[in-house]
Motif scaffolding. Structure first.
Motif, short mmCIF file in Angstrom:
data_model
loop_
_atom_site.label_atom_id
_atom_site.label_comp_id
_atom_site.label_asym_id
_atom_site.label_seq_id
_atom_site.Cartn_x
_atom_site.Cartn_y
_atom_site.Cartn_z
N LYS A 10 -82.44 10.85 35.50
CA LYS A 10 -81.61 10.18 35.19
C LYS A 10 -81.05 10.08 36.76
CE LYS A 10 -79.83 7.67 31.72
NZ LYS A 10 -78.49 7.77 30.81
N LYS A 11 -80.73 11.99 36.55
CA LYS A 11 -79.97 12.44 37.81
C LYS A 11 -81.09 11.95 39.16
CE LYS A 11 -76.26 15.12 36.06
NZ LYS A 11 -75.90 16.60 36.10
N VAL A 12 -82.10 12.32 38.92
CA VAL A 12 -83.78 12.38 40.33
C VAL A 12 -83.57 10.73 40.38
CG1 VAL A 12 -85.67 12.28 40.73
CG2 VAL A 12 -84.90 14.22 39.52
N ASP A 13 -82.92 9.74 40.21
CA ASP A 13 -83.63 8.20 39.87
C ASP A 13 -82.10 8.06 40.51
OD1 ASP A 13 -85.70 8.14 38.59
OD2 ASP A 13 -84.95 7.14 36.98
N SER A 14 -80.68 9.10 39.88
CA SER A 14 -79.55 8.42 41.64
C SER A 14 -79.55 8.80 42.70
CB SER A 14 -78.41 8.82 40.20
OG SER A 14 -77.52 9.21 40.98
N ILE A 15 -80.34 10.45 42.81
CA ILE A 15 -80.75 11.18 43.60
C ILE A 15 -81.16 10.55 45.00
CG2 ILE A 15 -81.32 13.09 45.22
CD1 ILE A 15 -80.16 14.73 42.96
N GLU A 16 -82.11 9.86 43.93
CA GLU A 16 -83.14 8.84 44.99
C GLU A 16 -82.85 7.35 45.30
OE1 GLU A 16 -87.09 8.41 43.13
OE2 GLU A 16 -87.63 9.75 43.32
N SER A 17 -81.71 6.98 44.79
CA SER A 17 -80.93 5.85 44.82
C SER A 17 -79.85 5.62 45.88
CB SER A 17 -79.96 4.88 43.69
OG SER A 17 -79.25 3.92 44.04
N THR A 18 -79.81 7.30 46.20
CA THR A 18 -77.99 7.56 46.29
C THR A 18 -78.64 7.69 48.57
OG1 THR A 18 -77.00 8.70 45.05
CG2 THR A 18 -76.12 9.56 47.57
N LEU A 19 -80.32 8.45 48.13
CA LEU A 19 -80.99 8.86 49.71
C LEU A 19 -81.07 7.41 50.25
CD1 LEU A 19 -83.12 12.35 48.38
CD2 LEU A 19 -80.87 11.56 49.94
N LEU A 20 -81.60 6.76 49.13
CA LEU A 20 -82.05 4.73 50.28
C LEU A 20 -81.16 4.43 50.26
CD1 LEU A 20 -85.25 3.25 50.05
CD2 LEU A 20 -83.82 2.15 47.99
N ARG A 21 -79.88 4.63 49.53
CA ARG A 21 -78.19 3.59 50.61
C ARG A 21 -78.65 4.36 52.23
NH1 ARG A 21 -74.72 3.74 45.55
NH2 ARG A 21 -75.81 5.80 45.30
N LEU A 22 -78.84 5.97 51.61
CA LEU A 22 -78.18 6.50 52.66
C LEU A 22 -78.68 6.46 53.68
CD1 LEU A 22 -76.00 9.06 54.04
CD2 LEU A 22 -77.71 10.76 53.15
N ASN A 23 -79.91 6.57 53.54
CA ASN A 23 -81.12 6.06 54.91
C ASN A 23 -80.89 4.63 55.56
OD1 ASN A 23 -83.56 6.00 56.42
ND2 ASN A 23 -85.00 5.57 54.59
N GLU A 24 -80.55 3.31 54.48
CA GLU A 24 -80.45 2.23 54.99
C GLU A 24 -79.35 1.86 55.54
OE1 GLU A 24 -79.61 -0.24 51.36
OE2 GLU A 24 -81.99 -0.55 51.07
N THR A 25 -77.69 3.08 55.06
CA THR A 25 -76.71 3.05 56.37
C THR A 25 -76.98 3.87 57.26
OG1 THR A 25 -75.63 3.40 54.37
CG2 THR A 25 -74.67 3.70 56.52
N ILE A 26 -78.07 4.65 57.48
CA ILE A 26 -78.28 5.36 58.80
C ILE A 26 -79.00 4.36 59.87
CG2 ILE A 26 -79.90 7.08 59.49
CD1 ILE A 26 -79.04 9.06 57.76
#
Length: 120
Positions: A10-26
């Motif tokens: 769950k934590k890995v999925d959460s981190i992946e989701s956060t990284l994906l959103r961060l990448n989209e934001t960048i």
């Protein structure tokens, strides 16, 4: 342990989701920065063109004013030169008349003196 593994997943999925959103934001921020950079470049070029046009106009105005003043000065100098030449010719003529007139006056005075001396 499976519970812990599920929790870590769950934590890995959460981190992946956060990284994906961060990448989209960048990516979104990069596009905004690029757009702002393009706008700034366009605005700077426009201001540069306006400034160049204004400087050209001022240069032309200054140049035409300078040309006009130069023509006026040249005209005035020519008029003064002609006037001075006329006065100089008049003075030369006056000097010539005096130079030619003095011997005549001296001769006339001599003749008067001579006639007075012969009558006495």
């Amino acid at each position: 342990m499976t519970e812990r593994l599920a929790h870590l997943e769950k934590k890995v999925d959460s981190i992946e989701s956060t990284l994906l959103r961060l990448n989209e934001t960048i990516i979104h921020l990069d596009s905004k920065v690029e757009l702002q950079s393009t706008k700034l470049t366009g605005a700077l070029e426009l201001q540069s063109q306006r400034l160049s046009a204004a400087l050209d106009l001022q240069g032309q105005t200054f140049s035409s004013g300078l040309d006009l003043q130069t023509q006026k000065l040249t005209s005035t100098l020519e008029n003064k030169s002609i006037s001075f030449d006329g006065k100089l010719k008049d003075l030369k003529l006056s000097i010539i008349l005096w130079v030619l007139g003095l011997p005549g006056l001296a001769f006339a005075l001599y003749r008067i003196y001579q006639s007075i001396a012969t009558h006495q």
